[in-house]
Each structure stands twice: as C-alpha cells, then as structure tokens.
Scaffold this active site. Structure first.
Site, PDB file in Angstrom:
ATOM      1  N   ASN A  11      -1.582  -7.871 -35.962  1.00  8.82           N
ATOM      2  CA  ASN A  11      -1.646  -8.159 -37.397  1.00  8.82           C
ATOM      3  C   ASN A  11      -2.264  -9.550 -37.552  1.00  8.82           C
ATOM      4  O   ASN A  11      -1.600 -10.555 -37.297  1.00  8.82           O
ATOM      5  CB  ASN A  11      -0.220  -8.118 -37.982  1.00  8.82           C
ATOM      6  CG  ASN A  11      -0.172  -8.555 -39.432  1.00  8.82           C
ATOM      7  OD1 ASN A  11      -1.203  -8.666 -40.093  1.00  8.82           O
ATOM      8  ND2 ASN A  11       1.031  -8.807 -39.933  1.00  8.82           N
ATOM      9  N   LYS A  13      -3.114 -11.023 -40.174  1.00 10.94           N
ATOM     10  CA  LYS A  13      -2.699 -11.666 -41.430  1.00 10.94           C
ATOM     11  C   LYS A  13      -3.914 -12.282 -42.144  1.00 10.94           C
ATOM     12  O   LYS A  13      -5.006 -11.745 -42.058  1.00 10.94           O
ATOM     13  CB  LYS A  13      -1.614 -12.711 -41.173  1.00 10.94           C
ATOM     14  CG  LYS A  13      -0.471 -12.159 -40.315  1.00 10.94           C
ATOM     15  CD  LYS A  13       0.722 -13.037 -40.321  1.00 10.94           C
ATOM     16  CE  LYS A  13       1.712 -12.546 -39.295  1.00 10.94           C
ATOM     17  NZ  LYS A  13       3.008 -13.188 -39.387  1.00 10.94           N
ATOM     18  N   GLU A  99       6.528 -10.559 -45.021  1.00 14.14           N
ATOM     19  CA  GLU A  99       5.823 -11.531 -45.866  1.00 14.14           C
ATOM     20  C   GLU A  99       5.514 -10.945 -47.238  1.00 14.14           C
ATOM     21  O   GLU A  99       5.214 -11.686 -48.179  1.00 14.14           O
ATOM     22  CB  GLU A  99       4.560 -12.019 -45.141  1.00 14.14           C
ATOM     23  CG  GLU A  99       4.937 -12.967 -44.000  1.00 14.14           C
ATOM     24  CD  GLU A  99       4.003 -12.970 -42.811  1.00 14.14           C
ATOM     25  OE1 GLU A  99       2.877 -12.475 -42.930  1.00 14.14           O
ATOM     26  OE2 GLU A  99       4.428 -13.453 -41.742  1.00 14.14           O
ATOM     27  N   GLU A 167      11.162  -5.792 -37.331  1.00 13.26           N
ATOM     28  CA  GLU A 167      10.739  -7.190 -37.273  1.00 13.26           C
ATOM     29  C   GLU A 167      11.798  -8.067 -37.957  1.00 13.26           C
ATOM     30  O   GLU A 167      11.798  -8.201 -39.195  1.00 13.26           O
ATOM     31  CB  GLU A 167       9.416  -7.371 -38.013  1.00 13.26           C
ATOM     32  CG  GLU A 167       8.283  -6.554 -37.439  1.00 13.26           C
ATOM     33  CD  GLU A 167       6.932  -7.191 -37.748  1.00 13.26           C
ATOM     34  OE1 GLU A 167       6.235  -7.528 -36.787  1.00 13.26           O
ATOM     35  OE2 GLU A 167       6.610  -7.384 -38.929  1.00 13.26           O
ATOM     36  N   GLY A 173       6.936 -15.465 -36.343  1.00 14.97           N
ATOM     37  CA  GLY A 173       6.210 -16.733 -36.335  1.00 14.97           C
ATOM     38  C   GLY A 173       7.063 -17.945 -35.985  1.00 14.97           C
ATOM     39  O   GLY A 173       6.633 -19.078 -36.190  1.00 14.97           O
TER      40      GLY A 173
END
Ligand code: PEP
Length: 243
Positions: A11, A13, A99, A167, A173
């Site tokens: 991913n 992002k 997110e 997740e 992160g």
C-alpha cells in the site's frame, strides 16, 4: 495454508511521483518476473495506477486501488469508483483502511457499501479491520474486530472476491507489532466470521526483519505492507519471506 495462496500487498498510500513510482514498479516487476512464489499486489496512488499498470503488464504483479466510492459514477468530486479502478487495470481494492476509518470517519456501513461496489465491478475487496491501542488495552480487541467484520463484510461474500487485512491501528507505521500469540489469536477469531477459504493478511509495521516470523504464524495468509513497500528491496525481502 495449503489452499490459500499467500498474498503480499504493498500500500503505497499518498507517496510517489511519476518517476519514483514507476522506478519502484519496474524494480518489483523485474524481481517478480525472475522468481516469486506468492501472489504480489501493489496499490499505488490514483495518479499512478495507469502508468504503474503499464510497467507491471506481463509481470504477474497485480494492481490495486487504495479506496473506491460505493457508486458506479456520478457527482462525487474527487472520488473514484470501483468500475473506474477496474477500467484502469486494477484487480483489487483496499477498503476500510484505518486511515479512512479513523482518519476520515468512515463507518462499517460505508465500508460494506464499498466492498459491495468492488464485487459489482469484479474487483477483490481487501477489507481492513483492527483495534486501537485503547481497545487492545481494554481487552476488547476481538469483539471490536468481530463487530467491524459483521458490519463491513457484505452478505454473500466469497473467498475469491474477499480478503481480510487485520491491521491493529496502533501498529500501522509505528514500528510496533502485536505478539505472535496475539496475531494468532486474532486471525483464528477472524476465521470464524468469514467465508471458508478467505485469506487473512496481517498488516502493521511488517518489515524484512519480522516478515518471516509473522508470515509463518497459523492463519496468516500474507501481509499488507505500508512503509516497507516503498523500497523495492524491502518489499521483495518480505515477498521472499512469504515464499
Ligand atoms: C498500512 O498502511 O496498511 C500499513 C500496514 O502500514 P505500515 O506497514 O507502514 O505499518
């Protein structure tokens, strides 16, 4: 797991301009063409989906979107439909990433509508679920994730059009990961709420150092990788660990 082929998904992002995105895609495609034993997927930002798809053509590396709108088309400024992703060459779409759930306030119902849109367009929906740090500390992680699954996975979902990504929000992160026992416990719990044969990816600070251990855990069918997917050698090391 024998009949659930391991999937390693990157991913990207909101990262990558044309030059570095295409270089990254090229580096992954070259490695994947030479050798790979698991399914590989990259999800670039929307601006790079078409050119990355051109670079990946013939490489066996699949292409995905990072989100889609529930409607097929219409007056939704800034949004992209599942049909548009399909038209641009995608086979997968991530929905319900934390997110978007936590950062943009998307509800389970929103995510279920997006997963339905993915199915309508012929895309595999990667539905993300995961608890916050406070929820884990309050020992409600499993019930929180069960509720997310109940609300986000559409009726009639099947293993060939659905992937779940577990997740934990606090692991994304941050360099933190749950214990192996916690990942195993959560994946086993998720398994009870989804169609037989559906793959469950782990995501949250997967890197070349911890990938082999995480990917070897029972019920872990692959990884959704954020930061480490932006370096071809790291993404490739994770893919190799999956093999
Ligand atoms: C993600 O954003 O899906 C993710 C897992 O990010 P990271 O690997 O950087 O924790």
């Amino acid at each position: 797991m024998a009949d659930r082929k391991t999937l390693v998904a990157g991913n990207w992002k909101m990262n990558g301009r044309r030059d570095d995105g295409l270089a990254l895609a090229r580096a992954i495609a070259e490695r994947a063409t030479a050798q790979h034993t698991c399914e590989l997927l990259v999800c670039p930002p929307a601006t790079l989906i078409v050119p990355v798809g051109e670079v990946l053509a013939g490489s066996d590396v699949a292409l995905g979107g990072q989100d889609c709108h529930a409607a097929a088309s219409g007056a939704f400024t800034g949004s992209i439909s599942a049909e548009m992703l399909r038209d641009a060459g995608c086979s997968h779409v991530i929905v319900g990433h934390s997110e978007r759930r936590h950062g943009l306030g998307e509800s389970d119902a929103d995510i279920q509508a997006k997963a339905l849109a993915a199915r309508r367009a012929g895309l595999v929906a990667i539905v993300c679920v995961g608890e916050t740090r406070a929820e884990r500390e309050a020992r409600v992680a499993i019930s929180v994730v069960a509720a997310q699954l109940a609300g986000s996975v559409p009726e009639g979902a099947a293993a060939d059009t659905l992937v779940i990504a577990y997740e934990p929000v606090w692991a994304i992160g941050t360099g933190l990961t749950p214990t192996n026992a916690d990942i195993t416990e959560m994946h086993a719990a998720i398994r009870g709420h989804i169609p037989a044969g559906t793959r469950i990816l782990y995501g949250g600070s997967v890197n070349p150092k911890n990938a082999a251990e995480i990917l070897a855990l029972p019920e872990v069918d692959g990884a959704l990788v954020g930061g480490a997917s932006l370096k071809a050698e790291d993404f490739w090391a994770i893919a190799r660990a999956a093999g």
